[in-house]
Design an enzyme around this catalytic site. Structure first.
Site, mmCIF file in Angstrom:
data_model
loop_
_atom_site.group_PDB
_atom_site.id
_atom_site.type_symbol
_atom_site.label_atom_id
_atom_site.label_comp_id
_atom_site.label_asym_id
_atom_site.label_seq_id
_atom_site.Cartn_x
_atom_site.Cartn_y
_atom_site.Cartn_z
ATOM 1 N N ASP A 1 0.873 -1.166 0.000
ATOM 2 C CA ASP A 1 0.000 0.000 0.000
ATOM 3 C C ASP A 1 0.917 1.224 0.000
ATOM 4 O O ASP A 1 2.115 1.131 0.300
ATOM 5 C CB ASP A 1 -0.975 0.004 1.183
HETATM 6 C C1 NOJ Z 1 -3.946 4.095 0.180
HETATM 7 C C2 NOJ Z 1 -5.150 3.223 0.112
HETATM 8 O O1 NOJ Z 1 -5.209 2.428 1.271
HETATM 9 C C3 NOJ Z 1 -5.184 2.341 -1.123
HETATM 10 O O2 NOJ Z 1 -6.416 1.685 -1.175
HETATM 11 C C4 NOJ Z 1 -4.963 3.164 -2.354
HETATM 12 O O3 NOJ Z 1 -5.044 2.360 -3.505
HETATM 13 C C5 NOJ Z 1 -3.603 3.838 -2.236
HETATM 14 N N1 NOJ Z 1 -3.604 4.697 -1.068
HETATM 15 C C6 NOJ Z 1 -3.248 4.677 -3.444
HETATM 16 O O4 NOJ Z 1 -4.029 5.813 -3.471
#
Ligand code: NOJ
Length: 698
Positions: free
Chosen positions: A228
């Protein structure tokens, strides 16, 4: 480590060390539209690779896309085929924006009703989440875009999400939280995103038992595992645990103030920490703490997905953006996910009824919740737009009470841009409760539109509607006994006035077609097709109403309720939910014939529409296991579902395939176990409305 296909192997063997490293760590997108970017290797015709959010539509930075209904609404359709169509449309839009991987679907189980991201997820039930999630993966892959199932695993709350440890036993993980990921792997998902949180003390990006042993070795996942964003904890730990790709790979520097002094709000990862798969990984490979083979495997997995979508053959990629069929699809999904919770006969509205349309946000479409899934549409239709173009009677509007502030994680950060930019502002002037009451008193029916406010990185602090909306509903209901409440929420909400209103409709976050979808259901052009993917119950009766379980104590959320989540818990505690899992009325009425077991995993039942109008029924099958000494099992578990649309008087036989999950339990010593005995299969309209039963011996 899996053997890569020969052409990928050959390509990897031509890459220099630096080129390999550039394929496992993101960098800045020169075009500025991607959420994550790999520059590619021009020398070997490996083009750039763009990854983009997210589950509700494509969030290409600075661009517009179709804003589809929230994932929870899609799941409420109980319609995998339609979900697959939505996902395929999102993938075509990703391609039109020059993107190659979609950071969707989100399949975390709705464990905590307060979770700020429930709108991005699918259900409290693993079979529903698996079936819808699988369809979403297939739809994205149908259009040669890489699907990214997220967030692996046990990311069930936003509070303290970057540090909290979900302490959960293996049986519960296997029976509840892992199945949607496994279904995605079975569907051939190209990518898995690790969660920010820890599981049983270990950060998910470092979690070798779950990432390598389970996901890759046991399940055979052959795509890449991506972190993530800013979610990587270590270099060596992550690489050896099986993490393949660091995103976004480049740090963000606060424009204002000193990065070291900036206090990161709860739930926001430290965006100054990135690049762990840059020089530190090069050093680790040099000193042998990460093997050269592991680096090759990481690279092969990324290239393998690029090859799978045709990116390495230079195939021309043509997408589709904001087409009429995408607009229509967004409307169809919104209507099909709409759940009619209660109706004493006021709905459908008659065409010529004079309607008072009341609520602080009736002038804007409810697009979604806050955070990385925020999508900016080309067009949006508010409840006012929708009802005014459909009604032949008058539509009088009044806001009634102050606007509900929408919250977004982007507002929490002074230096990270993002989020949608087209929320329409309310008309001038202060809202007035008495105007709303007057409008309601002078109308044939009142429609009160209310909403919650949820976002990534924050959990809701209460399940009640924010602001003075409960007061508004009660005041309108007192003025007009034909009051319909329209909810837009990212999960369960409390409905203290439910006995005083004539109907309640739950639309979740319906997306850009909000008003048109709503009008089509309210006036009966479409049947309310949705059923609840989550239980609605009084706050204190949820399994996570104790601080130890949620948000946790001393950095640990204890999953003490085990497999008893959602309806499984309400069954175990014999408590009565406000609206049970699977609940939702049609405008038609259905009668069920006898259920027949065809074999050990198929049941057939005939369903007849006995009403004078067409309607859609969602037939649900729950399995009740035999009791086994010393083993606690849920009273019933969803095993399968089918939906069908029937004309008046029409009858059809539905065949339900029963998922093995509902028959099995995971035993820490024996693995998956099916106890011998008689299993009762309940054919039901919800977890609390059983119509027929049949026995299957296993
Ligand atoms: C954090 C989020 O938890 C995730 O779902 C997302 O795809 C990424 N940021 C990128 O924006």
């Amino acid at each position: 480590m899996a053997d890569p296909p020969p052409e990928i192997d050959a390509l990897v063997s031509q890459l220099t060390r630096a080129e390999k490293l550039s394929l496992v760590r993101g960098t800045r997108d020169p075009e500025g539209t991607a959420t994550g970017y790999l520059a590619g290797v021009e020398r070997l015709d490996v083009p750039p690779f763009r990854l983009v959010d997210g589950p509700l539509g494509v969030r290409a930075e600075g661009e517009r896309s179709t804003a589809f209904p929230a994932s929870l609404a899609t799941a409420a359709s109980f319609d995998p085929a339609l979900s697959r169509e939505q996902a395929a449309a999102m993938a075509r839009e990703a391609t039109a924006h020059g993107q190659h991987a979609l950071l969707a679907p989100g399949v975390n189980i709705v464990r905590v009703p307060h979770c700020g991201r429930n709108f991005e997820y699918l259900s409290e039930d693993p079979v529903l989440a698996s079936e819808i999630g699988r369809a979403l993966v297939e739809g994205i892959h149908d259009e040669d875009v890489v699907a990214t199932v997220k967030h692996f695993v046990a990311n069930n709350q936003e509070t303290n999400r970057t540090a909290v440890s979900a302490d959960v036993d293996e049986r519960t993980l296997r029976e509840l939280y892992l199945p949607p990921f496994r279904a995605a792997v079975e569907a051939g998902v190209g990518s898995v995103m690790t969660a920010y949180n820890r599981v049983n003390g270990t950060h998910m990006s470092d979690h070798e038992p779950l990432v390598t042993d389970l996901l890759k070795d046991e399940w055979g996942f052959d795509g890449y595992v991506v972190s993530d964003w800013y979610g990587l904890e270590t270099t060596v730990g992550a690489a050896n645990a099986g993490l393949d790709l660091e995103m976004p790979g480049v740090p963000v520097e606060p424009e204002t103030g000193d990065a070291d002094e900036f206090e990161w709000p709860d739930g926001i990862p430290d965006a100054t920490r990135a690049g762990l798969f840059g020089d530190p990984l090069a050093t680790a490979v040099d000193d042998g703490s990460v093997s050269a083979d592991r680096l090759d495997d990481m690279v092969s997995r990324v290239l393998g997905q690029m090859a799978r979508i045709g990116l390495l053959d230079g195939t021309e990629r043509t997408g589709e953006l904001d087409s009429q069929r995408h607009r229509d699809l967004a409307e169809r999904v919104a209507a099909r996910g709409t759940v009619l919770l209660d109706n004493d006969g006021v709905l459908p509205l008659s065409d010529d009824a004079d309607v008072a349309l009341v609520g602080p946000h009736v002038h804007e479409a409810k697009l979604g919740g806050g955070g990385s899934s925020e999508t900016t549409p080309f067009v949006s239709r508010s409840p006012v737009d929708g009802l005014k173009s459909r009604a032949t009677g008058s539509v009088t509007t009044a806001r009634g009470v102050e606007a509900i502030e929408s919250v977004s994680l982007f507002d929490l950060l002074p230096f990270v841009e993002g989020g949608r930019d087209d929320e329409r502002s309310a008309p001038d002037g202060d809202p007035s409760l008495s105007d709303a009451v007057d409008a309601a008193a002078n109308a044939d029916a009142a429609v009160v539109v209310v909403r919650d406010a949820t976002t990534e990185a924050r959990d809701r602090d209460a399940l009640s509607l924010p602001g003075r909306q409960d007061e508004l509903v009660s005041a309108v209901a007192a003025a007009n006994d034909q009051t319909v409440v329209v909810l837009r929420s990212g999960g369960p909400v409390e409905t203290p006035w439910r006995d005083d209103v004539a109907a309640i409709v739950e639309c979740w976050y319906p997306g850009q077609s909000d008003g048109d979808a709503l009008a089509s259901v309210l006036y009966g052009d479409r049947d309310p097709g949705g059923r609840l993917p989550v239980t609605f119950a009084p706050t204190e009766t949820y399994p996570t109403s104790d601080e130890r379980r949620f948000p946790g104590v001393d950095g640990v959320a204890h999953y003490d309720e085990g497999v008893f989540v959602g309806y499984r818990y309400f069954d175990a505690t014999d408590s009565v939910p406000t609206y049970p899992f699977g609940h939702g009325h049609s405008y038609a009425t259905f009668e069920y014939g006898d259920a027949v077991a065809i074999d050990e995993s198929t049941v057939e039942v005939s369903v007849e529409n006995v009403a004078s109008r067409r309607g859609r029924e969602v037939v649900q099958a729950y399995v009740r296991p035999p009791s086994v000494d010393g083993v606690e099992r849920p009273r019933r578990e969803l095993a399968g579902f089918e939906s069908l649309s029937l004309s008046p008087g029409e009858s059809r036989t539905v065949s339900l395939s029963l998922n093995d999950l509902a028959f099995s339990r995971y035993d820490a010593d024996r693995g998956w176990t099916v106890d011998a005995g008689a299993y009762t299969v309940e054919i039901a309209r919800s977890a609390r409305d059983v119509r027929e039963t049949v026995t299957i011996d296993r």
